[in-house]
Design an enzyme around this catalytic site. Structure first.
Site, PDB file in Angstrom:
ATOM      1  N   GLU A  60     -10.197 -22.106  77.967  1.00 42.02           N
ATOM      2  CA  GLU A  60      -9.862 -21.662  76.607  1.00 42.02           C
ATOM      3  C   GLU A  60     -10.479 -22.636  75.595  1.00 42.02           C
ATOM      4  O   GLU A  60     -10.509 -23.847  75.850  1.00 42.02           O
ATOM      5  CB  GLU A  60      -8.326 -21.686  76.463  1.00 42.02           C
ATOM      6  CG  GLU A  60      -7.788 -21.351  75.091  1.00 42.02           C
ATOM      7  CD  GLU A  60      -6.305 -21.709  74.938  1.00 42.02           C
ATOM      8  OE1 GLU A  60      -5.850 -22.692  75.566  1.00 42.02           O
ATOM      9  OE2 GLU A  60      -5.603 -21.002  74.193  1.00 42.02           O
ATOM     10  N   LYS A 141      -6.280 -13.244  72.984  1.00 37.76           N
ATOM     11  CA  LYS A 141      -5.006 -13.778  73.484  1.00 37.76           C
ATOM     12  C   LYS A 141      -3.824 -12.984  72.928  1.00 37.76           C
ATOM     13  O   LYS A 141      -3.765 -12.705  71.724  1.00 37.76           O
ATOM     14  CB  LYS A 141      -4.899 -15.253  73.078  1.00 37.76           C
ATOM     15  CG  LYS A 141      -3.722 -16.017  73.673  1.00 37.76           C
ATOM     16  CD  LYS A 141      -3.892 -17.520  73.374  1.00 37.76           C
ATOM     17  CE  LYS A 141      -2.788 -18.384  73.946  1.00 37.76           C
ATOM     18  NZ  LYS A 141      -3.096 -19.835  73.767  1.00 37.76           N
ATOM     19  N   GLU A 160      -0.817 -22.943  66.860  1.00 38.17           N
ATOM     20  CA  GLU A 160      -1.629 -21.769  67.200  1.00 38.17           C
ATOM     21  C   GLU A 160      -1.222 -20.536  66.403  1.00 38.17           C
ATOM     22  O   GLU A 160      -2.052 -19.686  66.102  1.00 38.17           O
ATOM     23  CB  GLU A 160      -1.518 -21.471  68.699  1.00 38.17           C
ATOM     24  CG  GLU A 160      -2.408 -22.343  69.547  1.00 38.17           C
ATOM     25  CD  GLU A 160      -2.561 -21.764  70.945  1.00 38.17           C
ATOM     26  OE1 GLU A 160      -3.108 -20.669  71.085  1.00 38.17           O
ATOM     27  OE2 GLU A 160      -2.101 -22.429  71.900  1.00 38.17           O
ATOM     28  N   CYS A 186      -4.359 -18.997  78.553  1.00 43.43           N
ATOM     29  CA  CYS A 186      -3.351 -20.057  78.475  1.00 43.43           C
ATOM     30  C   CYS A 186      -1.918 -19.534  78.551  1.00 43.43           C
ATOM     31  O   CYS A 186      -1.477 -19.110  79.598  1.00 43.43           O
ATOM     32  CB  CYS A 186      -3.590 -20.887  77.213  1.00 43.43           C
ATOM     33  SG  CYS A 186      -2.717 -22.481  77.237  1.00 43.43           S
ATOM     34  N   ASN A 211      -5.514 -24.700  77.751  1.00 42.77           N
ATOM     35  CA  ASN A 211      -5.370 -26.065  77.211  1.00 42.77           C
ATOM     36  C   ASN A 211      -3.876 -26.329  77.156  1.00 42.77           C
ATOM     37  O   ASN A 211      -3.176 -25.687  76.359  1.00 42.77           O
ATOM     38  CB  ASN A 211      -5.907 -26.154  75.774  1.00 42.77           C
ATOM     39  CG  ASN A 211      -7.420 -26.183  75.665  1.00 42.77           C
ATOM     40  OD1 ASN A 211      -8.017 -27.182  75.291  1.00 42.77           O
ATOM     41  ND2 ASN A 211      -8.045 -25.056  75.963  1.00 42.77           N
TER      42      ASN A 211
END
Lengths: 323, 323
Positions: A60, A141, A160, A186, A211
């Site tokens: 990612e 995502k 995020e 992720c 990550n």
């Protein structure tokens, strides 16, 4: 419907096989240029091609540092961390080398899209490229973790939800590399719905970049469990859906934040076929006997025979316990 | 919403705690009487009460041998393996002793119901009894595994789909023992939907009995993985829903069929708190710090904040990949 299935280890010449690699990355510091990173990705891709792999999975946000660890008052200040198109001048060598060596890749990065009406979308994506250097699909995502405002109590942010919109599309699968392939990014890997949405589309191979900071600020008791949890979710997701999973980290100490490595390739049995042993750039690889999936999806996880959607009354009518 | 949560191990006097036991059973042969079995259950219950436990979980089909390993042309030939009411004359001592010692229990058994219109229902159930000996709820197994006709190629049958109807009710939860408690039976534990349906109702403790033959006839490559799979599904289900899970086996060699033991108590972290070490009658136990659940359901698995039901478009609209 529970007829004879091949036993693990008894290979027949008719079986589909795919040699796949994970291209784990050590840290990318903020000062590192994209050109430097692409050179590292090319080295990993070359090593995988030399090993005879047909596909390499990168992490990612593999082109930049994990920038959501900082907060900026104006979101646009960090637009330079996003790509505006793929391929682009910096990543074109990856596509060229993929075609030249006949190896596909899956690459995670941040993408910004500006519509004609001025609307701006910022996505956390993973693009799948085939062995001719053509893009198969770009996945966005779905489950965006962390928080959406500045949290002064954190030693580092995980903003995020400030920097990325969640995918409106959900989980797809694509026929590529002789397999049915899906992607997740992720935090998606922690949610059983992720695997099941793809399992219901007959997925055989799920590609995942991640990550994962080892220090989980909201509950530090989870810090020492990060490696265990990482394996637990991918192994159970693989087993419960009869699919291979390739999970690839960007890890090591990036801008002072230690992140999990432990990239793994998981079989439909839930067994780990390969695992990274360093916290830096490293290729892991395995031969995937794709028909192994049927030993699960054709027996105890024959969903058409055994699932009970008529009594799953809350999965989609509720978001969480509060409604 | 990701405020300060208690750290594992830092107990405060305000925290809710429950000492719970698993009462694993060794085999029950066909010739064993229910009275003999109840004596064994009473011994386990007494041991758990002596340990200060408030609840003991017994296995699936804990009053008889696992009779779906045989097939009989007329289903009714095996009606003697089913209870017609609970409690009944044979099990009343369990209820009496539970009340006398102030310990609840969860008991798996086969139940036959005959409606006034002559309709007959055969269920695989688990009944939860509180510390006063009163029934809290009776759960019916949702995911019935195995096959529904005689299979001459098997060394032993797994004809649960012949002997049991699947539950029309799905997964509920009940407030009991100071916790929010759910139940599942054996194969239910392999399906992520099981845990999620209860997770969406705020479950804190899932009770599960199981009978798991080690030899899986449709795919013997899974035989050596039975213990791994048993743990994998309960550990991931616990973690992904922030709940405790108590999984209790009837194991050992029953009527020539070796079955998995390895009863476990799992924390919301996915960690195993207690595990059986024998293949016979054995009590395992653990202290459950119930607020540990919030360290997961209030942080990275805050479903109200993070789940994405709007893109889970297949979970309930499809049974399996074929529709």
């Amino acid at each position: 419907m529970q007829g004879s299935v091949a036993r693990q280890g008894r290979l027949s010449p008719m079986e589909r096989k795919l040699r796949v690699a994970g291209g784990q990355l050590g840290p990318i510091q903020r000062a590192d240029s994209r050109e430097q990173v692409v050179d590292r990705l090319l080295a990993l891709l070359t090593e995988a091609a030399d090993l005879g792999c047909e596909l390499i999975v990168f992490p990612e946000l593999a082109l930049t540092t994990f920038f959501p660890r900082w907060h900026v008052p104006d979101l646009a200040e960090f637009d330079h961390f996003y790509e505006t198109e793929m391929p682009n001048a910096v990543t074109q060598p990856l596509f060229d080398e993929a075609r030249r060596r006949g190896i596909g890749f899956s690459l995670g990065y941040a993408l910004i899209e500006r519509a004609d009406d001025g609307t701006v979308h910022r996505w956390n994506v993973q693009t799948l490229v085939d062995t001719t250097g053509e893009i198969v699909a770009t996945f966005k995502k779905v489950h965006i973790p962390g928080h959406d405002t500045f949290d002064p109590e954190r030693p580092f942010q995980h903003a995020e939800r400030y920097f990325f919109e969640p995918s409106p599309d959900g989980f797809g699968v694509w026929d590529a590399f002789g397999a049915r392939v899906g992607m997740m990014i992720c935090n998606d890997r922690r949610w059983p719905e992720t695997y099941r949405e793809m399992g219901l589309q007959g997925v055989e191979l799920i590609l995942c970049g991640y990550n994962t900071p080892i220090h989980y600020v909201p509950d530090p008791s989870q810090d020492e469990l990060q490696g265990f949890h990482n394996k637990l979710v991918m192994q159970s997701g693989a087993y419960q859906n009869g699919t291979f999973v390739v999970g690839v980290a960007k890890g090591g100490v990036e801008e002072g934040v230690a992140s999990l490595c432990e990239s793994i390739i998981v079989a439909p049995s839930g067994q780990i076929l390969a695992e990274a042993t360093t916290d830096g750039d490293e290729v892991i690889w395995a031969d995937l006997r794709l028909d192994w999936c049927k030993q699960y999806t054709g027996t105890l996880f024959d969903m058409d025979y055994y699932r009970r959607p008529e009594v799953y009354t809350r999965l989609t009518t509720m978001r969480g316990p509060n409604g």
